[in-house]
Design a protein around this motif. Structure first.
Motif, mmCIF file in Angstrom:
data_model
loop_
_atom_site.group_PDB
_atom_site.id
_atom_site.type_symbol
_atom_site.label_atom_id
_atom_site.label_comp_id
_atom_site.label_asym_id
_atom_site.label_seq_id
_atom_site.Cartn_x
_atom_site.Cartn_y
_atom_site.Cartn_z
ATOM 1 N N SER A 97 -4.647 3.147 9.938
ATOM 2 C CA SER A 97 -5.111 2.297 8.840
ATOM 3 C C SER A 97 -4.748 2.898 7.487
ATOM 4 O O SER A 97 -4.428 2.172 6.538
ATOM 5 C CB SER A 97 -6.630 2.103 8.932
ATOM 6 O OG SER A 97 -6.975 1.458 10.132
ATOM 7 N N THR A 98 -4.781 4.233 7.397
ATOM 8 C CA THR A 98 -4.394 4.900 6.155
ATOM 9 C C THR A 98 -2.913 4.674 5.865
ATOM 10 O O THR A 98 -2.527 4.457 4.713
ATOM 11 C CB THR A 98 -4.709 6.410 6.223
ATOM 12 O OG1 THR A 98 -6.100 6.572 6.503
ATOM 13 C CG2 THR A 98 -4.378 7.099 4.908
ATOM 14 N N VAL A 99 -2.084 4.705 6.911
ATOM 15 C CA VAL A 99 -0.651 4.418 6.736
ATOM 16 C C VAL A 99 -0.469 3.022 6.145
ATOM 17 O O VAL A 99 0.303 2.831 5.194
ATOM 18 C CB VAL A 99 0.113 4.549 8.073
ATOM 19 C CG1 VAL A 99 1.528 4.002 7.944
ATOM 20 C CG2 VAL A 99 0.143 6.000 8.536
ATOM 21 N N GLN A 100 -1.178 2.044 6.671
ATOM 22 C CA GLN A 100 -1.052 0.672 6.167
ATOM 23 C C GLN A 100 -1.478 0.575 4.708
ATOM 24 O O GLN A 100 -0.796 -0.044 3.894
ATOM 25 C CB GLN A 100 -1.888 -0.286 7.019
ATOM 26 C CG GLN A 100 -1.344 -0.476 8.412
ATOM 27 C CD GLN A 100 -2.243 -1.356 9.274
ATOM 28 O OE1 GLN A 100 -3.429 -1.551 8.972
ATOM 29 N NE2 GLN A 100 -1.685 -1.878 10.344
ATOM 30 N N GLU A 101 -2.609 1.183 4.375
ATOM 31 C CA GLU A 101 -3.113 1.099 2.999
ATOM 32 C C GLU A 101 -2.211 1.857 2.030
ATOM 33 O O GLU A 101 -1.892 1.365 0.947
ATOM 34 C CB GLU A 101 -4.549 1.638 2.928
ATOM 35 C CG GLU A 101 -5.172 1.539 1.563
ATOM 36 C CD GLU A 101 -5.376 0.117 1.066
ATOM 37 O OE1 GLU A 101 -5.649 -0.047 -0.135
ATOM 38 O OE2 GLU A 101 -5.267 -0.843 1.867
#
Length: 92
Positions: A22-26
Motif C-alpha cells: 500500500s505504501t508503494v501505491q501511495e
C-alpha cells in the motif's frame, strides 16, 4: 524544489497487512521515490525522497496506513538525499 530524504520507522500492526504494498501505491501516486521494507523487530522502514510537500503527505498516509494496519507511531529521521532511486519499491 529541493529534494529531501526521510527515513520513517512505522510501529504497530504493520506487517502482514499489506502495509508495504500500500505504501508503494501511495508513494507512486505522490511521485515519491524510495522503498519500504519489513524490519526484524516488527516495524516497517520507509525511505523516501521527494519535496517537503510530497514527504509530508506520505507521512500523513503512513500514520494511518492501509485498513488492516494499526499504526502506533512513526519516527522520522531526515537524511541527505542521494538521488539513487528511480521508483518506489519493496525491499526484502
Amino acid at each position: 524544489m529541493e529534494t529531501k530524504r526521510w527515513q520513517l520507522l512505522v510501529s504497530g500492526r504493520v506487517q502482514g497487512v499489506y502495509y508495504r504494498a500500500s505504501t508503494v501505491q501511495e508513494a507512486s501516486r505522490l511521485g515519491v521515490l524510495g522503498y519500504a521494507r519489513n524490519l526484524a523487530d516488527g516495524r516497517v522502514e520507509v525511505v523516501a525522497e521527494g519535496t517537503d510537500a510530497q514527504l509530508s503527505q506520505l507521512k500523513v498516509w503512513c500514520q494511518q496506513g492501509p485498513d488492516a494496519a494499526i499504526v502506533k507511531s512513526v519516527e522520522i529521521t531526515e537524511q541527505p538525499a542521494t538521488g539513487e532511486f528511480s521508483d518506489f519499491g519493496i525491499r526484502h
